[in-house]
Motif scaffolding. Structure first.
Motif, PDB file in Angstrom:
ATOM      1  N   LYS A 149       0.602  -1.926  -5.364  1.00 25.95           N
ATOM      2  CA  LYS A 149      -0.613  -1.484  -4.720  1.00 25.95           C
ATOM      3  C   LYS A 149      -1.749  -2.330  -5.325  1.00 25.95           C
ATOM      4  N   ASP A 150      -1.686  -2.623  -6.432  1.00 25.68           N
ATOM      5  CA  ASP A 150      -2.980  -3.375  -6.988  1.00 25.68           C
ATOM      6  C   ASP A 150      -2.715  -4.797  -6.605  1.00 25.68           C
ATOM      7  N   LEU A 151      -1.713  -5.357  -6.305  1.00 29.27           N
ATOM      8  CA  LEU A 151      -1.559  -6.612  -5.820  1.00 29.27           C
ATOM      9  C   LEU A 151      -2.062  -6.823  -4.408  1.00 29.27           C
ATOM     10  N   ILE A 152      -2.102  -5.726  -3.397  1.00 28.90           N
ATOM     11  CA  ILE A 152      -2.468  -5.665  -1.978  1.00 28.90           C
ATOM     12  C   ILE A 152      -3.869  -5.233  -2.089  1.00 28.90           C
ATOM     13  N   TYR A 153      -4.196  -4.130  -2.503  1.00 31.73           N
ATOM     14  CA  TYR A 153      -5.522  -3.579  -2.571  1.00 31.73           C
ATOM     15  C   TYR A 153      -6.276  -3.907  -3.484  1.00 31.73           C
ATOM     16  N   THR A 154      -6.976  -5.017  -3.467  1.00 28.26           N
ATOM     17  CA  THR A 154      -7.704  -5.551  -4.363  1.00 28.26           C
ATOM     18  C   THR A 154      -9.220  -4.981  -4.034  1.00 28.26           C
ATOM     19  N   ASP A 159     -11.914  -6.299  -3.722  1.00 27.19           N
ATOM     20  CA  ASP A 159     -12.843  -6.763  -2.453  1.00 27.19           C
ATOM     21  C   ASP A 159     -12.477  -6.102  -1.002  1.00 27.19           C
ATOM     22  N   CYS A 160     -11.394  -5.323  -0.983  1.00 31.40           N
ATOM     23  CA  CYS A 160     -11.038  -4.628   0.442  1.00 31.40           C
ATOM     24  C   CYS A 160     -12.141  -3.860   0.706  1.00 31.40           C
ATOM     25  N   TRP A 161     -12.262  -3.457   2.109  1.00 36.49           N
ATOM     26  CA  TRP A 161     -13.041  -2.644   2.658  1.00 36.49           C
ATOM     27  C   TRP A 161     -12.233  -1.409   3.478  1.00 36.49           C
ATOM     28  N   VAL A 162     -12.893  -0.581   3.960  1.00 38.13           N
ATOM     29  CA  VAL A 162     -12.314   0.489   4.820  1.00 38.13           C
ATOM     30  C   VAL A 162     -12.959   0.688   5.979  1.00 38.13           C
ATOM     31  N   VAL A 163     -12.232   0.592   7.253  1.00 34.17           N
ATOM     32  CA  VAL A 163     -12.823   0.992   8.663  1.00 34.17           C
ATOM     33  C   VAL A 163     -12.160   2.229   9.007  1.00 34.17           C
ATOM     34  N   GLU A 164     -12.953   3.138   9.194  1.00 37.74           N
ATOM     35  CA  GLU A 164     -12.769   4.673   9.556  1.00 37.74           C
ATOM     36  C   GLU A 164     -12.423   4.752  11.023  1.00 37.74           C
TER      37      GLU A 164
END
Lengths: 332, 614
Positions: A320-325, A327-332
């Motif tokens: 998960k750390d590898l993919i979800y860095t 700098d990611c952002w969430v689109v609701e």
């Protein structure tokens, strides 16, 4: 660690029929390696023998260990991958003068400079045997072979000099016709932590018979070669009455009493290199035994140390750390 | 229009162009990162010369970065830019023709001296000789403005001028209403140890932004609202090589293995090695070897020892790895070979895009030595394809070639991150029981069992010589070689049992099917969608698996009157399809100019095909 069963040379013999020419020097090297492995106290399953292409490179098939018969010249690179992937393994490279110094010369020098902990046994018969008799990078100038019918024009490599120049931490030389000496040298190589380069003078009975006869025949061996033993005086001769002493930049013959003490563990590779110059002097004995043996960290150990150090600092990364860095952002 | 006026646009393409030393790639990537954060969909296309520093100011030294961003879903970096930033005459003259009519050109007049014009091989000044009529030219002496902004700063003149790309970036941020914060934060981090440079660049960035407004250079400014119909989820801006790097690490993990990368630097694949070298705390071992051959050979050795071996390269490197790839085929060891394609043959066009290694991947080994081939379509597809390559390699005990290209490698786009639950493990089981063991004992998929050194009782030898199908010993038996060749072929073809038939995008049947692979996906999809809007029954079939080809393709082909295969080569997939499915006719459409297809040129060509009588 569990008790390791005492292994014998025969435990390292595979069920495959050995198919070298009758009288080939390879047989004695096979036997020497099997004896050495048996005496190392290492479980058989931890040995990996890797080879390239050539007569010598059939070797892994005759060993009851893990093994890979690779492609021409690439054994050192394959073995580097094996050793770095699993430093617990005892990795041996079987190669020849064509495989290891011509097509595989690049991998040879780089594996030596990186000091990958593996044992490199180079069978030097000064000829291409498997392709039936062409000159190799160690064939002396002027030699007539199938591709040099009027004499070879190529200046040869001295394998020991090449290894020293590449920064090898262990360099030694032995011969197929002296099993006792070979066992000592192979044992020293096996005990060395780091890349151990062993040149074996090996006779090709078919295409280059007698190439080393002038040095290795029993009648002349003691006069024409000198066994360098770490910490001992450099003495040679049938009656062990002659010695070598270093005089500035020259090596001279002296009496046994006056002989200098051989030390392959000095920082500089200079003395060992100077010793190899004797190969070019017809009146001097050629050096055998351990020419260099120094300590330097091995690549495989350093790679694992670095993985450990970075992991210690950054923590073990999860998928998960590898993919979800961050700098990611969430689109609701 | 006043400068305060805010105009909403749906879809914008900007091209930054300057000298190689002007920092255009950095400007572009900063604009990209900020635009991703704003919530636009985007696609980028960096285009730079092979020389690190071609002579300053020359046409050969022009470096470009194009970004297409939008309020809706997009597939390509844009056909023709709305805005061109030209930092010098060479950048202007080599790029202005691509701009759409009426587009904005921001010119750095500080680099338009007589000498600058001469370096760009211009006899007259394009700013005054009418060359740019039809465009909205905004002239600004960016060099001078930068120096003024840094008048109080203790930096050398050279260091000050180096900040000029941030002035440009600031102006464009204002023009497109982007926030400065992401770049300001990046500067703080980047120049952690050189705060004076962080401060100088920040000052210049703000000056550019403020002057955009104060100097009223532009007629109003724009906003491009974020995508409203974007699927919910977590996103990250990703470049292709980065996607491959993390996909390879993830793929090894899903196989229950630790990755080992043996590689050698080569454009445009080097970033994968660089990125994986950072990931040591993910059990990654990377070895930068002495050459391409050593790269793949160490990977083979590592696979033999029980890791997942990988090697990354580009076309010339793949050629060098050929013999070793064959060794992995005959020893049946898992191995992932990544080829980030570039223009060929030989050194070719090292920094430009091409898809011309497909047949090398397919046939470039001695003997009958088929390997599965997977090709990724975009930066956001790279992760999935890398995982897929790891799955096939480990499940079928075979080398796999994973094709990417320069366009994917350096392009960026938002990537919707996979749900962790959706990443299904495919764990490898090493054999440990000596009972009945032989190296070539196979499972129902024909994959041989994998025994790693260190396992008692399973000592065995593999190698480049043909082996007996039963005992695993060297065998020169004619029937055995026939049998082993057939087994290796059947094993690879059997991969198709584990891959889905791809879906046709657009019309399910009709006049035209466009079959594409790799990075032509985006432009093809955009072109087919435009054809559909015009009422044409056109479909787009994208192939992720090049070999073996998925099942169900003939059924799809039969539903269309014409089939065309656009490729950035001279028809390599078309040749393969023609040989596999001779009952259909595959039209070729080639482009080998080192540049990707534009949706517009594809559409125009498809229309020609539709008009032709078959």
């Amino acid at each position: 660690m569990s008790v390791v069963q005492q292994l014998k040379a025969k435990d390292f013999k595979s069920d495959q029929e050995v198919r070298w020419c009758p009288g080939c020097g390879d047989y004695s090297i096979l036997s020497g390696v099997q004896k050495t492995m048996a005496d190392m106290g290492i479980p058989r399953e931890n040995y990996v023998v890797v080879s390239g292409i050539g007569c010598s490179s059939r070797f892994p098939y005759y060993m009851e260990t893990y093994g890979m018969h690779g492609i021409h010249g690439r054994a050192n690179a394959i073995a580097t991958g094996v050793k770095v992937a699993n430093p617990d393994l005892s990795v041996w490279v079987i190669t020849g003068d064509g495989d290891g110094l011509s097509i595989g010369g690049n991998h040879m020098i780089h594996s030596l400079r990186r000091n990958v902990d593996m044992k490199i046994i180079l069978f030097n018969n000064e000829i291409y045997g498997l392709t039936k008799g062409q000159y190799s990078p160690t064939t002396p100038e002027g030699t007539k072979t199938k591709t040099s019918p009027y004499g070879s024009l190529d200046h040869p490599f001295n394998p020991i000099q090449l290894a020293l120049g590449a920064g090898a931490t262990f360099v030694a030389r032995t011969m197929d016709v002296n099993p006792k000496h070979m066992k000592q040298v192979l044992q020293a190589a096996a005990e060395h932590k780091g890349a151990a380069f062993v040149e074996v003078w090996q006779n090709c009975v078919i295409f280059n018979d007698g190439a080393y006869k002038s040095w290795t025949e029993k009648a002349v061996r003691d006069e024409k070669t000198i066994n360098l033993v770490p910490g001992e005086k450099m003495i040679f001769g049938k009656d062990r009455d002659k010695g070598l002493s270093t005089d500035g930049c020259r090596i001279t013959v002296c009496s046994a009493e006056e002989a200098s003490v051989w030390d392959p563990t000095v920082d500089s590779a200079g003395p060992a290199f100077m010793m190899t110059q004797l190969d070019n002097e017809p009146d001097m004995p050629r050096p055998m035994g351990v020419l260099r043996s120094v300590d330097r960290p091995t690549l495989d150990q350093q790679v694992w140390d670095q993985v450990g150090a970075v992991t210690g600092k950054k923590g073990e990364g999860t998928l998960k750390d590898l993919i979800y860095t961050p700098d990611c952002w969430v689109v609701e | 229009m006043s400068s305060e006026e805010l105009i909403t646009q749906d879809d914008v393409t900007i091209r930054f162009a300057g000298d190689s030393g002007d920092g255009m790639q950095l400007t572009g990537t900063q604009f990209t990162a900020t635009t991703a954060k704003v919530g636009n969909d985007l696609a980028t296309f960096p285009d730079f010369p092979a020389e690190i520093r071609a002579p300053a100011g020359t046409r050969a030294g022009v470096s470009g970065f194009q970004i297409h961003f939008s309020s809706h879903d997009i597939y390509t970096p844009g056909d023709d830019p709305n805005v061109l930033v030209a930092m010098n005459p060479a950048a202007l003259i080599t790029n202005y023709k691509d701009l759409r009519p009426g587009g904005i050109i921001l010119v750095n007049t500080g680099a338009f001296t007589e000498a600058d014009l001469k370096k760009a091989e211009l006899d007259s000044n394009p700013l005054t000789d009418g060359t740019l009529s039809g465009f909205r030219v905004v002239e600004e002496d960016i060099n001078q403005r930068t120096m003024e902004a840094l008048a109080d700063t203790e930096l050398s003149k050279k260091d000050k001028l180096r900040c000029k790309n941030f002035y440009t970036l600031g102006m464009i941020y204002w023009l497109y209403s982007r926030p400065l914060e992401p770049t300001l934060e990046w500067l703080q981090e980047k120049f952690k140890n050189k705060p004076e440079l962080a401060e100088a660049n920040a000052k210049v960035l703000k000056a550019g932004y403020n002057h955009g407004e104060l100097l009223r250079l532009f007629q109003g400014h724009y906003e491009v609202p974020k995508v409203h119909d974007a699927p919910a989820g977590t996103y990250r801006n990703i470049m292709g090589n980065q996607g491959l790097a993390i996909g390879l690490v993830a793929g090894a993990r899903l196989a229950g293995l630790k990755p080992f990368l043996g590689s050698y630097p080569i454009t445009p694949a080097t970033d994968i090695l660089q990125h994986m070298s950072l990931l040591k705390n993910y059990d990654v071992i990377t070895c930068q070897m002495e050459d391409e051959i050593a790269g793949i050979c160490t990977a083979i050795g590592a696979s033999f020892a029980g890791r997942l071996g990988m090697t990354t390269t580009s076309g010339p490197g793949l050629a060098l790895k050929t013999e070793a790839a064959g060794l992995a085929v005959i020893t049946e060891l898992p191995l992932v070979i990544v080829d980030v394609q570039r223009g060929g043959p030989s050194t070719g066009l090292p920094t430009k895009v091409e898809q011309s290694d497909l047949l090398q991947a397919m046939f470039g080994r001695n003997g009958d030595a088929a390997v599965p081939i997977v090709a990724c379509a975009s930066p956001s597809d790279a992760f999935d394809c890398a995982v897929e390559a790891c799955r096939i390699a480990t499940q079928y005990m075979t080398p796999v070639i994973l094709l990417s290209d320069n366009y994917i490698a350096n392009g960026a786009e938002p990537w919707k991150l996979p749900d962790m639950d959706a990443l299904k493990p495919f764990p490898v089981e090493f054999v440990t029981d000596p009972e009945g063991f032989t190296p070539y004992r196979r499972d129902e998929k024909l994959a041989r069992n994998w025994a790693k050194p260190g396992t008692p009782g399973l000592e065995h030898r593999i190698g480049g010589l043909e082996k007996d199908a039963v005992t695993g010993n060297v065998s020169y038996d004619p029937e055995n070689h026939q049998k082993m060749t057939e087994i290796r072929r059947a094993k690879v073809l059997g991969v198709r049992e584990s891959i889905p038939t791809p879906e046709v995008h657009g019309a399910e049947s009709g006049d035209l099917l466009v079959v594409a692979w790799g990075s032509t996906m985006g432009a093809t999809r955009a072109a087919v969608e435009r054809l559909q809007k015009d009422g044409v029954a056109a479909g787009h079939l994208h192939l992720r698996h090049i070999w073996p080809l998925p099942k169900g393709l003939p059924e799809i082909f039969a539903r269309f009157k014409k089939i065309v295969v656009p490729e950035m080569n001279t028809g390599q997939l078309a040749l393969l399809l023609q040989s596999e499915y001779p009952e259909f006719r595959f039209l070729k459409f080639d482009k080998v100019m080192g540049k990707p297809f534009r949706a517009r040129e594809l559409k125009a060509h498809f229309e020609e095909i539709l008009e032709e009588k078959s």
